[in-house]
Design a protein around this motif. Structure first.
Motif, short mmCIF file in Angstrom:
data_model
loop_
_atom_site.label_atom_id
_atom_site.label_comp_id
_atom_site.label_asym_id
_atom_site.label_seq_id
_atom_site.Cartn_x
_atom_site.Cartn_y
_atom_site.Cartn_z
N VAL A 193 26.37 3.22 -40.12
CA VAL A 193 25.37 2.80 -41.10
C VAL A 193 24.39 1.83 -40.43
CG1 VAL A 193 26.81 3.12 -43.14
CG2 VAL A 193 26.86 0.93 -41.95
N ASP A 194 23.21 1.79 -40.97
CA ASP A 194 22.18 0.87 -40.50
C ASP A 194 21.82 -0.08 -41.63
OD1 ASP A 194 21.86 2.01 -37.93
OD2 ASP A 194 20.61 3.58 -38.76
N PHE A 195 21.76 -1.35 -41.32
CA PHE A 195 21.33 -2.34 -42.28
C PHE A 195 20.00 -2.91 -41.81
CE2 PHE A 195 26.04 -2.91 -42.88
CZ PHE A 195 26.07 -2.39 -44.16
N ASP A 196 19.16 -3.24 -42.77
CA ASP A 196 17.90 -3.91 -42.47
C ASP A 196 18.25 -5.35 -42.09
OD1 ASP A 196 15.43 -5.09 -42.35
OD2 ASP A 196 14.90 -4.68 -44.44
N LEU A 197 18.16 -5.67 -40.82
CA LEU A 197 18.52 -7.00 -40.33
C LEU A 197 17.32 -7.93 -40.22
CD1 LEU A 197 21.09 -6.02 -37.54
CD2 LEU A 197 21.54 -6.64 -39.92
N SER A 198 16.19 -7.53 -40.78
CA SER A 198 15.00 -8.38 -40.70
C SER A 198 15.18 -9.64 -41.53
CB SER A 198 13.77 -7.60 -41.18
OG SER A 198 13.91 -7.25 -42.54
#
Length: 188
Positions: free
Chosen positions: A46-51
């Motif tokens: 999974v990818d999370f928005d780490l901004s």
């Protein structure tokens, strides 16, 4: 089972989506250039928005309170309306059952659910282990043989194939595959 974050072949953290996203955020400036990957409890990458910073992540990933269900049905019981398409003979049989069609359908679904619970749990465990292994160990020696052993339910052959893999990858793979081999250790 929880989310897990890996930096290369090393397991860095496990926990809620927020926990692993915060761990991945801390690794974002790591000069080693090692790939950071996050996996969900079903073994999917999974990818999370780490901004932004930790506060932004907390706002995005903390579970929100669910709004009460609205619409038709019996909202206090959590009932949501759906459409079921059956042949006339099916509807006739359902109508002749004690309690009517709804009661008969609920009983049939519950019986089928109980009957398939074990096989479904094993299938989900194998699929999660395969998805994780495909990403983290797909190019490692013995991968194909390990996956054949996994789907054959051969715990000894599976273990023999993954022992040479990095310890954290093998340990996480064992966790995903635990129910496929009848083990109860799904704590990681």
């Amino acid at each position: 089972m929880s989310h897990v974050v890996f930096k290369g072949a090393e397991r860095i953290a496990a926990g809620s989506s927020l926990d692993v996203a915060l761990a991945a955020l801390r690794l974002a400036g790591d000069p080693s250039g090692a790939l950071v990957l996050i996996f969900d409890p079903e073994g999917r990458q999974v990818d999370f928005d780490l901004s932004g910073g930790p506060a932004d992540l907390t706002v995005r990933l903390e579970p929100a309170e669910e709004a009460p269900p609205r619409g038709r049905g019996r909202p206090k019981l959590g009932v949501t309306p759906r459409e079921v398409t059956l042949l006339p003979r099916h509807w006739d049989w359902l109508a002749s059952q004690p309690g009517g069609a709804s009661v008969a359908l609920r009983k049939l679904v519950e019986a089928a659910r109980r009957q398939s619970e074990g096989p479904d749990r094993i299938r989900r465990s194998r699929e999660a282990a395969y998805r994780f292994a495909n990403v983290m160990a797909g190019d490692r020696e013995g991968f194909e043989a390990a996956m054949r052993a996994l789907f054959a339910g051969d715990d000894a052959a599976f273990e023999a194939r993954i022992t040479a893999w990095p310890a954290d990858i093998a340990a996480q793979l064992r966790t995903f595959a635990a129910e496929a081999f009848g083990a109860d250790d799904t704590s990681v």
